[in-house]
Design a protein around this motif. Structure first.
Motif, PDB file in Angstrom:
ATOM      1  N   ARG A   1       0.843  -1.186   0.030  1.00 15.47           N
ATOM      2  CA  ARG A   1      -0.058   0.126  -0.010  1.00 15.47           C
ATOM      3  C   ARG A   1       0.991   1.220  -0.035  1.00 15.47           C
ATOM      4  O   ARG A   1       0.637   2.191  -0.572  1.00 15.47           O
ATOM      5  N   ALA A   2       2.021   1.119   0.827  1.00 10.84           N
ATOM      6  CA  ALA A   2       2.797   2.338   0.874  1.00 10.84           C
ATOM      7  C   ALA A   2       3.510   2.528  -0.514  1.00 10.84           C
ATOM      8  O   ALA A   2       3.893   3.547  -0.929  1.00 10.84           O
ATOM      9  N   LEU A   3       3.852   1.556  -1.297  1.00 13.96           N
ATOM     10  CA  LEU A   3       4.428   1.787  -2.779  1.00 13.96           C
ATOM     11  C   LEU A   3       3.190   2.450  -3.415  1.00 13.96           C
ATOM     12  O   LEU A   3       3.529   3.210  -4.356  1.00 13.96           O
ATOM     13  N   ALA A   4       2.181   1.952  -3.386  1.00 16.22           N
ATOM     14  CA  ALA A   4       1.140   2.527  -4.206  1.00 16.22           C
ATOM     15  C   ALA A   4       0.887   4.063  -4.003  1.00 16.22           C
ATOM     16  O   ALA A   4       0.604   4.671  -5.023  1.00 16.22           O
ATOM     17  N   GLU A   5       1.068   4.485  -2.925  1.00 12.41           N
ATOM     18  CA  GLU A   5       1.100   5.895  -2.554  1.00 12.41           C
ATOM     19  C   GLU A   5       2.210   6.582  -2.473  1.00 12.41           C
ATOM     20  O   GLU A   5       2.294   7.765  -2.324  1.00 12.41           O
ATOM     21  N   GLY A   6       3.331   5.906  -3.139  1.00 13.22           N
ATOM     22  CA  GLY A   6       4.312   6.869  -3.688  1.00 13.22           C
ATOM     23  C   GLY A   6       5.782   6.763  -2.646  1.00 13.22           C
ATOM     24  O   GLY A   6       6.765   7.338  -3.053  1.00 13.22           O
ATOM     25  N   GLY A   7       5.646   5.782  -1.770  1.00  7.40           N
ATOM     26  CA  GLY A   7       6.812   5.513  -0.902  1.00  7.40           C
ATOM     27  C   GLY A   7       6.996   6.671   0.437  1.00  7.40           C
ATOM     28  O   GLY A   7       6.127   7.509   0.497  1.00  7.40           O
ATOM     29  N   GLY A   8       8.091   6.645   0.763  1.00  8.71           N
ATOM     30  CA  GLY A   8       8.313   7.557   1.943  1.00  8.71           C
ATOM     31  C   GLY A   8       7.439   7.498   2.752  1.00  8.71           C
ATOM     32  O   GLY A   8       6.610   8.475   3.327  1.00  8.71           O
ATOM     33  N   CYS A   9       7.324   6.262   3.693  1.00  8.07           N
ATOM     34  CA  CYS A   9       6.452   6.095   4.857  1.00  8.07           C
ATOM     35  C   CYS A   9       7.103   5.082   5.744  1.00  8.07           C
ATOM     36  O   CYS A   9       7.925   4.098   5.447  1.00  8.07           O
ATOM     37  N   GLY A  10       6.826   5.578   6.997  1.00 11.93           N
ATOM     38  CA  GLY A  10       7.224   4.408   8.160  1.00 11.93           C
ATOM     39  C   GLY A  10       6.025   3.678   8.570  1.00 11.93           C
ATOM     40  O   GLY A  10       4.691   4.131   8.596  1.00 11.93           O
ATOM     41  N   LEU A  11       6.203   2.349   8.827  1.00 11.91           N
ATOM     42  CA  LEU A  11       5.086   1.648   9.407  1.00 11.91           C
ATOM     43  C   LEU A  11       5.217   0.907  10.511  1.00 11.91           C
ATOM     44  O   LEU A  11       6.572   0.376  10.487  1.00 11.91           O
ATOM     45  N   ARG A  12       4.607   0.744  11.648  1.00 14.87           N
ATOM     46  CA  ARG A  12       4.809  -0.289  12.610  1.00 14.87           C
ATOM     47  C   ARG A  12       3.801  -1.346  12.784  1.00 14.87           C
ATOM     48  O   ARG A  12       2.760  -1.060  12.709  1.00 14.87           O
TER      49      ARG A  12
END
Length: 438
Positions: free
Chosen positions: A360-371
């Motif tokens: 999902r983060a890749l679909a939104e363009g990256g630059g994301c932290g997930l826990r």
């Protein structure tokens, strides 16, 4: 095929997906997962949202939007088989040993203790803490004379793993924590598979993290797992979860190896970590440091007990979280002996959620932290997942078992519920620490 699944909608919402997309996931076929808690519903939902996240990414890469994601059909028999993949694994015809003799439930003076001693260093710490020989009889006698919490803290202080079995459910934990950053990742064009061309640096061990990266591999990603040569892996564990990736060893205390890792980070799109909070920060590899230096990365962090509270920094495995979170007591059998879920569902379920979050983060363009955490998945299971935990008659694992060559010899293994894993794993730590050519 069953649609309108409540657990799927919950998980998809936690991942930040558009609510209307959850209705595009459907389930079919019998399931062998049942028990006092809705594990069947949890398992299929985790796989379902992962498949939906892959469909969303494929749609975006093809020039569309998330709302162009194709419908996803998940076979519950494949899910049930994959969630107990370690039980179906055969290495040259040999069944692996899932739990060592000193791993299990032990009666304490005022309750029960769950130990985990599958790795030699954890076994050594356990017997050192108890001051006894390394035999089940000696451990049983030593724990019987101590309070459960007393034993837990004694073993933990020596670097071992023991958890007092809790009667009530643990504190609520979030299923997913998402942190956006200003950076943007590499623009991904059309690909043959949803994650084709994506480079995933895998800094995980045991089950949940390796399941996540194995799943990203089947989606087309170039997955490279890096481990320390100081912390050996169990061959059987890697034979089960090493599909779809390569494995190399780097010692971060060595300047040359650290330089190789820096080069890998320069070329990475995703980093998945599976160590307890604070463990990687001492090497400058915490999520904040990674996102500051490479703001376009997707960084997915996974731990056992959650990211805040007194247990956040503790080591843990699925079986220990089940014990400490009240699940083992809920699954107790005759005589009040603690039990377990029908699968290591916290591990496997969290693994698919991690993969879904990354996609999902890749679909939104990256630059994301997930826990993510095993405790977060446990909290969801005991508090929110709707369902009765009943299986569906007619389940058989046979249709989902496959054979492949590997670095460990001939393997029989459980196929992936979202596509076969492909080639068998190489031997742990024997690949080159370099990305494949795009």
């Amino acid at each position: 095929m069953t649609n309108q699944d409540g657990a799927t909608a919950q998980a998809w919402q936690a991942l930040g997906g558009a609510a209307e997309l959850a209705e595009r996931v459907g389930y079919r076929g019998p399931s062998g997962l049942e028990g006092p808690l809705p594990v069947r519903e949890l398992a299929r939902a985790c796989v379902g949202v992962c498949g939906l996240a892959a469909a969303e990414l494929a749609a975006v890469r093809a020039g569309g939007t998330a709302l162009d994601a194709a419908p996803v059909a998940v076979d519950e028999g494949a899910v049930a088989t994959a969630f107990v993949s370690e039980r179906h694994l055969r290495v040259e015809g040999r069944a692996p040993v899932s739990f060592a003799p000193l791993s299990g439930f032990w009666r304490a003076a005022d309750g029960w203790v769950r130990t985990h001693a599958n790795y030699p260093h954890h076994e050594a710490a356990l017997v050192r803490a108890l001051g006894v020989p390394g035999t089940p009889e000696a451990v049983r006698e030593a724990l019987a004379g101590r309070g459960a919490v007393q034993a837990q803290e004694l073993v933990y202080a020596q670097g071992g793993l023991a958890v007092a079995v809790a009667e009530g459910y643990g504190e609520p934990q979030p299923l997913v924590e998402r942190v956006r950053t200003p950076g943007r990742g590499r623009v991904l064009g059309p690909g043959a598979l949803p994650a084709a061309g994506v480079r995933v640096l895998d800094l995980t061990r045991v089950i949940a993290g390796p399941v996540a990266t194995r799943t990203l591999g089947v989606m087309g990603a170039d997955v490279l797992r890096i481990d320390s040569p100081r912390l050996p892996e169990a061959d059987d564990a890697y034979a089960d979860t090493g599909f779809g990736k390569r494995s190399a060893l780097l010692d971060l205390a060595d300047a040359g190896d650290r330089g190789v890792l820096e080069g890998l980070l320069e070329g990475a799109d995703v980093v998945v970590t599976g160590y307890r909070p604070g463990a990687l920060e001492r090497f400058g590899l915490g999520a904040d440091e990674l996102l500051e230096r490479w703001p376009g990365l997707v960084v997915a962090e996974l731990c056992a007990w959650g990211w805040r509270g007194p247990w956040a920094g503790r080591r843990g495995f699925d079986s220990l979280v089940q014990a400490g979170y009240g699940i083992a007591a809920r699954c107790a059998g005759e005589g009040g002996v603690p039990g377990a879920l029908p699968a290591q569902a916290l591990d496997h379920g969290t693994g698919y959620l991690v993969a879904a979050g990354v996609l999902r983060a890749l679909a939104e363009g990256g630059g994301c932290g997930l826990r993510f955490s095993l405790a977060g998945t446990a909290s969801w299971l005991v508090r929110e997942v709707p369902g009765a935990g009943a299986g569906v008659p007619g389940y058989s694992a046979e249709p989902w078992l496959r054979e492949a060559a590997s670095g460990y010899g001939a393997l029989r293994y459980a196929a992936g519920p979202l596509g076969d894993w492909g080639r068998g794993p190489s031997r742990w730590g024997t690949d080159e620490a370099a990305w494949l050519r795009r």
